[in-house]
Design a protein around this motif. Structure first.
Motif, PDB file in Angstrom:
ATOM      1  N   GLU A  95       0.833  -1.211   0.000  1.00  0.00           N
ATOM      2  CA  GLU A  95       0.000   0.000   0.000  1.00  0.00           C
ATOM      3  C   GLU A  95       0.864   1.256   0.000  1.00  0.00           C
ATOM      4  O   GLU A  95       0.542   2.242  -0.669  1.00  0.00           O
ATOM      5  CB  GLU A  95      -0.924   0.000   1.219  1.00  0.00           C
ATOM      6  N   ALA A  96       1.973   1.215   0.729  1.00  0.00           N
ATOM      7  CA  ALA A  96       2.896   2.358   0.766  1.00  0.00           C
ATOM      8  C   ALA A  96       3.503   2.603  -0.615  1.00  0.00           C
ATOM      9  O   ALA A  96       3.674   3.755  -1.026  1.00  0.00           O
ATOM     10  CB  ALA A  96       3.998   2.123   1.803  1.00  0.00           C
ATOM     11  N   GLU A  97       3.815   1.547  -1.328  1.00  0.00           N
ATOM     12  CA  GLU A  97       4.345   1.696  -2.688  1.00  0.00           C
ATOM     13  C   GLU A  97       3.299   2.316  -3.608  1.00  0.00           C
ATOM     14  O   GLU A  97       3.611   3.176  -4.428  1.00  0.00           O
ATOM     15  CB  GLU A  97       4.802   0.344  -3.243  1.00  0.00           C
ATOM     16  N   SER A  98       2.041   1.893  -3.466  1.00  0.00           N
ATOM     17  CA  SER A  98       0.958   2.473  -4.276  1.00  0.00           C
ATOM     18  C   SER A  98       0.770   3.948  -3.955  1.00  0.00           C
ATOM     19  O   SER A  98       0.563   4.769  -4.848  1.00  0.00           O
ATOM     20  CB  SER A  98      -0.361   1.730  -4.033  1.00  0.00           C
ATOM     21  N   LEU A  99       0.840   4.281  -2.677  1.00  0.00           N
ATOM     22  CA  LEU A  99       0.708   5.670  -2.251  1.00  0.00           C
ATOM     23  C   LEU A  99       1.848   6.511  -2.814  1.00  0.00           C
ATOM     24  O   LEU A  99       1.622   7.609  -3.328  1.00  0.00           O
ATOM     25  CB  LEU A  99       0.690   5.753  -0.722  1.00  0.00           C
ATOM     26  N   ALA A 100       3.057   6.007  -2.745  1.00  0.00           N
ATOM     27  CA  ALA A 100       4.220   6.733  -3.269  1.00  0.00           C
ATOM     28  C   ALA A 100       4.111   6.927  -4.780  1.00  0.00           C
ATOM     29  O   ALA A 100       4.490   7.983  -5.303  1.00  0.00           O
ATOM     30  CB  ALA A 100       5.508   5.997  -2.907  1.00  0.00           C
ATOM     31  N   ALA A 101       3.582   5.934  -5.473  1.00  0.00           N
ATOM     32  CA  ALA A 101       3.420   6.055  -6.925  1.00  0.00           C
ATOM     33  C   ALA A 101       2.362   7.103  -7.271  1.00  0.00           C
ATOM     34  O   ALA A 101       2.484   7.811  -8.273  1.00  0.00           O
ATOM     35  CB  ALA A 101       3.036   4.709  -7.522  1.00  0.00           C
ATOM     36  N   MET A 102       1.351   7.211  -6.419  1.00  0.00           N
ATOM     37  CA  MET A 102       0.280   8.176  -6.657  1.00  0.00           C
ATOM     38  C   MET A 102       0.757   9.612  -6.424  1.00  0.00           C
ATOM     39  O   MET A 102       0.305  10.542  -7.074  1.00  0.00           O
ATOM     40  CB  MET A 102      -0.903   7.870  -5.728  1.00  0.00           C
ATOM     41  N   ILE A 103       1.710   9.773  -5.509  1.00  0.00           N
ATOM     42  CA  ILE A 103       2.197  11.099  -5.151  1.00  0.00           C
ATOM     43  C   ILE A 103       3.553  11.318  -5.803  1.00  0.00           C
ATOM     44  O   ILE A 103       4.511  10.642  -5.502  1.00  0.00           O
ATOM     45  CB  ILE A 103       2.368  11.222  -3.624  1.00  0.00           C
ATOM     46  N   SER A 104       3.620  12.281  -6.656  1.00  0.00           N
ATOM     47  CA  SER A 104       4.910  12.611  -7.258  1.00  0.00           C
ATOM     48  C   SER A 104       5.626  13.576  -6.330  1.00  0.00           C
ATOM     49  O   SER A 104       5.124  14.644  -6.016  1.00  0.00           O
ATOM     50  CB  SER A 104       4.703  13.259  -8.627  1.00  0.00           C
ATOM     51  N   GLU A 105       6.808  13.222  -5.867  1.00  0.00           N
ATOM     52  CA  GLU A 105       7.515  14.069  -4.897  1.00  0.00           C
ATOM     53  C   GLU A 105       7.945  15.408  -5.485  1.00  0.00           C
ATOM     54  O   GLU A 105       8.218  16.343  -4.763  1.00  0.00           O
ATOM     55  CB  GLU A 105       8.706  13.332  -4.307  1.00  0.00           C
ATOM     56  N   ASP A 106       7.992  15.521  -6.804  1.00  0.00           N
ATOM     57  CA  ASP A 106       8.413  16.782  -7.415  1.00  0.00           C
ATOM     58  C   ASP A 106       7.290  17.820  -7.466  1.00  0.00           C
ATOM     59  O   ASP A 106       7.549  18.999  -7.621  1.00  0.00           O
ATOM     60  CB  ASP A 106       8.931  16.527  -8.833  1.00  0.00           C
ATOM     61  N   ILE A 107       6.050  17.390  -7.368  1.00  0.00           N
ATOM     62  CA  ILE A 107       4.917  18.304  -7.494  1.00  0.00           C
ATOM     63  C   ILE A 107       4.789  19.219  -6.283  1.00  0.00           C
ATOM     64  O   ILE A 107       4.540  20.406  -6.412  1.00  0.00           O
ATOM     65  CB  ILE A 107       3.600  17.510  -7.682  1.00  0.00           C
ATOM     66  N   PHE A 108       4.959  18.681  -5.089  1.00  0.00           N
ATOM     67  CA  PHE A 108       4.679  19.420  -3.866  1.00  0.00           C
ATOM     68  C   PHE A 108       5.938  20.055  -3.281  1.00  0.00           C
ATOM     69  O   PHE A 108       6.904  19.368  -3.000  1.00  0.00           O
ATOM     70  CB  PHE A 108       4.036  18.497  -2.827  1.00  0.00           C
ATOM     71  N   GLN A 109       5.883  21.369  -3.071  1.00  0.00           N
ATOM     72  CA  GLN A 109       7.020  22.067  -2.463  1.00  0.00           C
ATOM     73  C   GLN A 109       7.069  21.829  -0.959  1.00  0.00           C
ATOM     74  O   GLN A 109       8.133  21.793  -0.374  1.00  0.00           O
ATOM     75  CB  GLN A 109       6.924  23.566  -2.744  1.00  0.00           C
ATOM     76  N   GLN A 110       5.907  21.703  -0.339  1.00  0.00           N
ATOM     77  CA  GLN A 110       5.822  21.475   1.099  1.00  0.00           C
ATOM     78  C   GLN A 110       5.102  20.150   1.335  1.00  0.00           C
ATOM     79  O   GLN A 110       4.045  19.904   0.752  1.00  0.00           O
ATOM     80  CB  GLN A 110       5.028  22.595   1.791  1.00  0.00           C
ATOM     81  N   LYS A 111       5.679  19.344   2.203  1.00  0.00           N
ATOM     82  CA  LYS A 111       5.060  18.065   2.573  1.00  0.00           C
ATOM     83  C   LYS A 111       4.955  18.023   4.085  1.00  0.00           C
ATOM     84  O   LYS A 111       5.942  18.205   4.784  1.00  0.00           O
ATOM     85  CB  LYS A 111       5.886  16.901   2.062  1.00  0.00           C
ATOM     86  N   ILE A 112       3.749  17.779   4.577  1.00  0.00           N
ATOM     87  CA  ILE A 112       3.511  17.748   6.018  1.00  0.00           C
ATOM     88  C   ILE A 112       2.900  16.403   6.359  1.00  0.00           C
ATOM     89  O   ILE A 112       1.874  16.026   5.796  1.00  0.00           O
ATOM     90  CB  ILE A 112       2.574  18.892   6.452  1.00  0.00           C
ATOM     91  N   PHE A 113       3.534  15.689   7.274  1.00  0.00           N
ATOM     92  CA  PHE A 113       3.040  14.382   7.698  1.00  0.00           C
ATOM     93  C   PHE A 113       2.576  14.451   9.143  1.00  0.00           C
ATOM     94  O   PHE A 113       3.285  14.975  10.002  1.00  0.00           O
ATOM     95  CB  PHE A 113       4.122  13.307   7.584  1.00  0.00           C
ATOM     96  N   TYR A 114       1.398  13.911   9.405  1.00  0.00           N
ATOM     97  CA  TYR A 114       0.887  13.740  10.761  1.00  0.00           C
ATOM     98  C   TYR A 114       0.677  12.254  10.981  1.00  0.00           C
ATOM     99  O   TYR A 114       0.240  11.544  10.080  1.00  0.00           O
ATOM    100  CB  TYR A 114      -0.458  14.457  10.944  1.00  0.00           C
ATOM    101  N   ILE A 115       0.971  11.803  12.174  1.00  0.00           N
ATOM    102  CA  ILE A 115       0.781  10.396  12.524  1.00  0.00           C
ATOM    103  C   ILE A 115      -0.074  10.336  13.771  1.00  0.00           C
ATOM    104  O   ILE A 115       0.297  10.889  14.807  1.00  0.00           O
ATOM    105  CB  ILE A 115       2.128   9.691  12.774  1.00  0.00           C
ATOM    106  N   SER A 116      -1.234   9.679  13.662  1.00  0.00           N
ATOM    107  CA  SER A 116      -2.135   9.536  14.812  1.00  0.00           C
ATOM    108  C   SER A 116      -2.171   8.080  15.243  1.00  0.00           C
ATOM    109  O   SER A 116      -2.622   7.210  14.490  1.00  0.00           O
ATOM    110  CB  SER A 116      -3.550  10.003  14.450  1.00  0.00           C
ATOM    111  N   ILE A 117      -1.671   7.836  16.443  1.00  0.00           N
ATOM    112  CA  ILE A 117      -1.678   6.500  17.030  1.00  0.00           C
ATOM    113  C   ILE A 117      -2.061   6.646  18.489  1.00  0.00           C
ATOM    114  O   ILE A 117      -2.118   7.757  19.012  1.00  0.00           O
ATOM    115  CB  ILE A 117      -0.303   5.802  16.929  1.00  0.00           C
ATOM    116  N   HIS A 118      -2.341   5.547  19.137  1.00  0.00           N
ATOM    117  CA  HIS A 118      -2.551   5.619  20.580  1.00  0.00           C
ATOM    118  C   HIS A 118      -1.455   4.815  21.249  1.00  0.00           C
ATOM    119  O   HIS A 118      -1.360   3.618  21.126  1.00  0.00           O
ATOM    120  CB  HIS A 118      -3.956   5.161  21.000  1.00  0.00           C
ATOM    121  N   SER A 119      -0.567   5.540  21.903  1.00  0.00           N
ATOM    122  CA  SER A 119       0.576   4.942  22.582  1.00  0.00           C
ATOM    123  C   SER A 119       0.820   5.669  23.880  1.00  0.00           C
ATOM    124  O   SER A 119       0.460   6.829  24.031  1.00  0.00           O
ATOM    125  CB  SER A 119       1.841   5.036  21.728  1.00  0.00           C
TER     126      SER A 119
END
Length: 162
Positions: A95-119
């Motif tokens: 699934e991560a490979e599919s997601l990476a293929a869908m998102i071209s890293e050159d298109i976005f100047q800013q990338k923001i990642f949030y991770i929601s878990i319960h720990s």
């Protein structure tokens, strides 16, 4: 006694607090000199399966930025993950490979990642999922990040704002 955070002007003059409440009846406006990065932004919110993350910071950030960006320049994705067993980890990696293929890293100047878990933050491990219907699976933060950003997602992480 009420707390009044702004009690002095820049020049050091005392600002007297009113004994009556102040009511503000107007729309919320941003400062006239507010600046927003004009380049395309990608926001990915990774959410552990079954966790309700509606109304969280990533959603609020997306709603605030929608005012300034078109659909072509702002992309908000919610991605559900679970890698508590070896089988689930293999599914996540594909699934991560599919997601990476869908998102071209050159298109976005800013990338923001949030991770929601319960720990439990004090335990020095992160919740990765459940092993079937049995016990919880926790991994060290380094392993967790390697699993979450596996394969072609890794270059996205290296150039992002986390």
């Amino acid at each position: 006694m009420p707390y009044f955070p702004f009690t002095q002007t820049v020049q050091g003059n005392i600002v007297l607090a009113s004994n009556e409440p102040t009511f503000i009846n107007s729309m919320c406006k941003r400062a006239s000199k507010s600046q927003v990065c004009g380049g395309p932004i990608l926001i990915i919110h990774f959410i552990y399966t079954g966790l309700n993350a509606r109304g969280g910071v990533p959603c609020v950030l997306n709603m605030a930025l929608e005012e300034y960006y078109s659909e072509n320049n702002l992309c908000y994705l919610e991605v559900v993950f679970d890698f508590g067993t070896h089988h689930k980890l293999c599914l996540w990696r594909s699934e991560a490979e599919s997601l990476a293929a869908m998102i071209s890293e050159d298109i976005f100047q800013q990338k923001i990642f949030y991770i929601s878990i319960h720990s439990k933050v004090t335990c020095s491990d992160l919740f990765a999922g459940k092993e079937g219907d049995r016990s919880d699976v926790a991994v060290r933060p380094e392993e967790f990040m390697n699993y979450l950003f596996s394969g072609s997602l890794q270059p996205l992480l290296e150039e992002s704002t986390t």
